[in-house]
Design a protein around this motif. Structure first.
Motif, PDB file in Angstrom:
ATOM      1  N   THR A 109      72.613  37.693  60.583  1.00 33.96           N
ATOM      2  CA  THR A 109      71.358  37.535  61.323  1.00 33.96           C
ATOM      3  C   THR A 109      71.304  38.488  62.503  1.00 33.96           C
ATOM      4  O   THR A 109      70.306  39.193  62.718  1.00 33.96           O
ATOM      5  N   THR A 159      74.744  31.225  65.638  1.00 30.45           N
ATOM      6  CA  THR A 159      73.797  32.272  66.036  1.00 30.45           C
ATOM      7  C   THR A 159      73.467  32.146  67.518  1.00 30.45           C
ATOM      8  O   THR A 159      73.412  33.153  68.246  1.00 30.45           O
ATOM      9  N   SER A 202      64.160  33.331  64.696  1.00 36.86           N
ATOM     10  CA  SER A 202      65.080  33.372  63.561  1.00 36.86           C
ATOM     11  C   SER A 202      65.125  32.005  62.892  1.00 36.86           C
ATOM     12  O   SER A 202      65.225  30.972  63.559  1.00 36.86           O
ATOM     13  N   THR A 232      67.127  34.341  57.349  1.00 36.46           N
ATOM     14  CA  THR A 232      68.350  34.386  56.543  1.00 36.46           C
ATOM     15  C   THR A 232      68.621  33.019  55.910  1.00 36.46           C
ATOM     16  O   THR A 232      69.744  32.737  55.509  1.00 36.46           O
TER      17      THR A 232
END
Length: 330
Positions: A109, A159, A202, A232
């Motif tokens: 990512t 992340t 994201s 993702t």
């Protein structure tokens, strides 16, 4: 136990055969995906092992049951391609690998974010041709930018850790607030606020009826002008046609995808000598601010080792009548 593997590649055989050294199962590896026309290939296998784009709907499950299959072992985390209700009714157990390596997907990512921002893919091609001009390659500092994460599971949390290390302000949204996310410094918020305040968004949520086309025209309209959008997780969380409109209007300035809602006919295969028939996908490729990878976020040695280990543990537990820690049947 005899296991038939569908949709296998060379690397699947490599990692599963290595992990099976102490497990003692027997394998049949098939390159063919599982669907209504290939289900008979499972004949004689008490278990089948499938991947993200294999079709495991009610009719396929009925065919598996007829072939003697009692276990569907997913070598992935998501199970949206399996009719869980039908599997339960047929007495077929379904197991998965819930957490193989959150670092693999989280790091991919961030790779997409950095590549889109600093345009390293374009710079690489320029330099190979002797073009050292910097025009068109300008990016921005991640430090101080606001990133919105939709989904705060294991991948979302890793992340967040990485992005806070860059000095980003991280907003998060999930079905429930997470103490672990708060400890990292994630500010929990509602979707509308996340859309309005995030420079980068994201996606890290599973595909469910509630998240199908979560990013649609209405959602995109609420986002900042010039937003970067990264996916993702699962392709169908994004309405691709709505995203194309957002790219054309420049509402979306950067798009990074490792998944695509119609990827089953494209990804994991070499189509370089064929004409791709998917016009929507080809339209995406025409934008110079779009970066697409072919569902490779999971593709690290660490993740593949863990996937093989957990999958075979699931199969062994079923064979020996132990509780199934990763059972997703009802």
């Amino acid at each position: 136990m005899h296991v038939t593997f569908f949709s296998t590649k060379v690397y699947d055989r490599q990692f599963f055969e290595a992990a099976n050294a102490s497990a003692g199962h027997t394998f049949k590896f098939l390159e063919s995906p599982l669907h209504a026309h290939t289900v008979t290939l499972a004949e004689g296998s008490k278990a089948v092992c499938v991947f993200v784009n294999d079709v495991v709907n009610e009719s396929v499950l009925q065919g598996l049951r007829k072939a003697g299959t009692e276990l569907v072992a997913l070598r992935c985390a998501g199970f949206n391609n399996v009719d869980i209700k039908a599997a339960t009714a047929l007495g077929i157990k379904v197991v998965r690998v819930p957490a193989y390596s959150p670092y693999s997907v989280a790091e991919h990512t961030v790779a997409l974010i950095l590549t889109l921002n600093r345009k390293t893919h374009r710079a690489y091609n320029r330099v190979k041709e002797g073009n050292f001009s910097l025009n068109g390659l300008m990016g921005f500092d991640l430090h101080g930018r606001t990133v919105g994460l939709i989904g705060l599971g294991k991948i979302g949390l890793v992340t967040a850790q990485i992005l806070t290390g860059f000095g980003c302000r991280v907003l998060g949204h999930d079905l429930r607030e997470s103490e672990e996310a708060a400890a990292i410094g994630v500010a929990f918020t509602d979707l509308d606020t996340l859309y309005a305040k995030s420079d980068i968004i994201s996606l890290h949520c599973p595909l469910t009826p509630q998240t199908y086309h979560l990013v649609n025209e209405e959602a995109i309209a609420k986002m900042k002008d010039g937003v970067m959008l990264i996916n993702t997780s699962r392709g169908a969380i994004v309405d691709t046609k709505a995203v194309i409109k957002g790219l054309k209007s420049e509402k979306i300035k950067y798009l990074g995808l490792d998944v695509y809602e119609e990827e089953a006919d494209l990804f994991f295969e070499d189509l370089s000598n064929k004409v791709i028939q998917d016009d929507v996908f080809m339209r995406l490729l025409s934008f110079n601010n779009v970066l697409i990878t072919g569902h490779q976020g999971f593709f690290t040695t660490d993740a593949l080792q863990r996937i093989a280990q957990v999958t075979l543990q699931n199969i062994s537990d079923f064979e020996q009548g132990r509780p199934l820690a990763n059972d997703v049947t009802l």
